[in-house]
Design an enzyme around this catalytic site. Structure first.
Site, PDB file in Angstrom:
ATOM      1  N   GLU A  80      57.340  42.126  21.755  1.00 21.62           N
ATOM      2  CA  GLU A  80      57.730  43.511  21.497  1.00 21.62           C
ATOM      3  C   GLU A  80      58.402  43.575  20.120  1.00 21.62           C
ATOM      4  OE1 GLU A  80      59.969  45.595  24.569  1.00 21.62           O
ATOM      5  OE2 GLU A  80      59.471  47.515  23.630  1.00 21.62           O
ATOM      6  N   ASP A  82      60.857  44.822  18.642  1.00 22.04           N
ATOM      7  CA  ASP A  82      62.277  44.600  18.332  1.00 22.04           C
ATOM      8  C   ASP A  82      62.562  43.110  18.120  1.00 22.04           C
ATOM      9  OD1 ASP A  82      61.650  44.540  21.080  1.00 22.04           O
ATOM     10  OD2 ASP A  82      63.706  44.865  21.699  1.00 22.04           O
ATOM     11  N   HIS A 144      59.998  41.147  29.880  1.00 29.22           N
ATOM     12  CA  HIS A 144      59.744  42.538  30.132  1.00 29.22           C
ATOM     13  C   HIS A 144      58.285  42.951  29.947  1.00 29.22           C
ATOM     14  CE1 HIS A 144      60.332  46.386  27.417  1.00 29.22           C
ATOM     15  NE2 HIS A 144      60.037  46.786  28.611  1.00 29.22           N
ATOM     16  N   ASP A 163      64.729  39.071  26.570  1.00 36.38           N
ATOM     17  CA  ASP A 163      65.264  40.321  27.123  1.00 36.38           C
ATOM     18  C   ASP A 163      66.158  40.096  28.356  1.00 36.38           C
ATOM     19  OD1 ASP A 163      64.238  42.104  25.283  1.00 36.38           O
ATOM     20  OD2 ASP A 163      62.471  42.611  26.457  1.00 36.38           O
ATOM     21  N   HIS A 222      69.385  40.371  23.089  1.00 36.59           N
ATOM     22  CA  HIS A 222      70.174  41.578  22.792  1.00 36.59           C
ATOM     23  C   HIS A 222      71.616  41.341  23.224  1.00 36.59           C
ATOM     24  CE1 HIS A 222      66.646  44.060  21.994  1.00 36.59           C
ATOM     25  NE2 HIS A 222      66.124  43.693  23.140  1.00 36.59           N
TER      26      HIS A 222
END
Ligand code: FEO
Length: 386
Positions: A80, A82, A144, A163, A222
């Site tokens: 993904e 990010d 995810h 994630d 994150h």
């Protein structure tokens, strides 16, 4: 930009997104970070990258420690954007580096970036030796995206979990002993509710693997790194993934001329009288992603809307669309509302619940303004079924 040492020879080289307030529909009041990690060994390894617009931050932090050209492997735990947005720029700097990723990860990299990088596909059980250390890979599909995997370093007892176990928090602090624990857990819960919840059955499988690892540190992609409160996050993930609910109700509604709000109030009172914990939200005031955090532990979801034209108020439709996507299991619904000359509201509310596979245990729809007697009846009926 300075790198931050996580352990001897291992550095956080990610980026802090102080501006982020919306992550595909999820209100991220505290911003976020995209955590990338640099491991120095006989082979130097970069684990994940950052969102594209923060590429310079990543490169400056790596350059604080080594010449980026000395990186031998880029481990891409998740494609993904990010976490992979900086890949094109990074791979230009190190064209001979191998990109270690899952089979689905290679496919997604090729579809997104249209580049023929030097991919090395790994599967669960595979590992690479980088000198003093080994990196073991475990596939965690749908936590995810289908490509997700995690990387475990047994010599350091560190899990690079991407994630999983993350939180959207922008901060200068990196570790769980430097930031208020209650806030980290609340943000981890919001993250789970809004990102991970639909994949709880896969999380249960991941937890079985993670619990067998010898762990000193969990480094998510994150937010804050877990090192002193590992059991707190692991126990919470076990609870959240099990879909266990508490004696709790969440009441959400929007109202046109206060009729639906009056019904919401007596439903709230019924739960209060029965000793339930409850949350009560007018959808005009509260963001749907904050409501989802409360739904994590709620046995009952009560949703109200009057009829608007051929449907329901748009705030309620947005909430129900979001709820449907996140698909909490084993919940019960109470539906309520009011109408003037068309009962479309209830048809739409019921359709959402049917598609969300949430059992409707009570519904009421009042013509124009509820009388005192009608409100008393609703309160009694709700009290009788909960
Ligand atoms: Fe943080 Fe699924 O990306």
């Amino acid at each position: 930009m300075k790198a931050i040492q996580v352990k001897n020879g291992i550095y956080w080289v990610g980026a802090i997104d102080w501006r982020l307030r919306n992550f595909h529909g999820y209100l991220t009041q505290r911003g976020s970070t995209y955590n990338a990690y640099l491991i120095l060994d006989e082979k130097n390894v970069l684990i994940d990258t950052v969102k594209g617009y923060l590429t310079t931050e990543l490169i400056e932090r790596i350059s604080d420690i080594i010449d980026p050209k000395k990186i031998d492997y880029v481990v891409s735990n998740h494609v993904e954007m990010d976490h992979s947005g900086a890949m094109p720029a990074i791979m230009k700097l190190l064209p001979n580096a191998k990109v270690i990723t899952s089979q689905q990860g290679e496919k997604e990299h090729r579809l997104i970036y249209k580049e023929d990088w030097n991919f090395q596909v790994v599967k669960s059980g595979d590992s690479i030796n980088i000198g003093k250390r080994n990196l073991n890979f475990v596939m965690t599909p749908m936590v995810h995206w289908p490509d997700n995997m995690v990387t475990y370093c047994p010599e350091e007892k560190m899990l690079f979990s991407n994630d999983a176990f993350g939180q959207h928090i922008a901060s200068s602090e990196r570790f769980d002993n430097e930031y208020p624990l209650e806030t980290i857990v609340e943000e981890a819960k919001k993250y789970y509710a809004n990102i991970v919840l639909p994949y709880s059955s896969q999380v249960i499988g991941v937890m079985e693997i993670v619990r067998k690892l010898d762990l000193e540190m969990i480094c998510p992609s994150h937010g804050i790194i877990w090192k002193e409160h590992l059991n707190t996050i692991l126990e919470n993930y076990e609870k959240w993934s099990s879909n266990r609910t508490d004696k709790k109700a969440v009441i959400v509604y929007d109202t046109m001329w206060d009729s639906t709000e009056k019904i919401a109030q007596v439903i709230k009172e019924a739960f209060e009288d029965k000793g339930y914990h409850y949350c009560y939200y007018d959808l005009k005031d509260t963001h749907i992603s904050d409501i989802m955090t409360q739904i994590m532990e709620a046995e009952y979801i009560c949703v109200g809307s009057p009829t608007l034209n051929k449907g329901i108020l748009p705030n309620v439709a947005a909430f129900l669309t979001y709820l449907q996507g996140l698909a909490p299991k084993d919940r019960k619904a109470l539906l309520f509302g009011s109408y003037g000359w068309a009962k479309n509201n209830m048809t739409v509310l019921e359709r959402y619940m049917e598609e969300s596979k949430i059992e409707v245990v009570y519904k009421t729809n009042i013509n124009f303004i509820p009388s005192k007697e009608q409100l008393n009846t609703i309160k009694q009926e709700v009290a009788d079924i909960i």
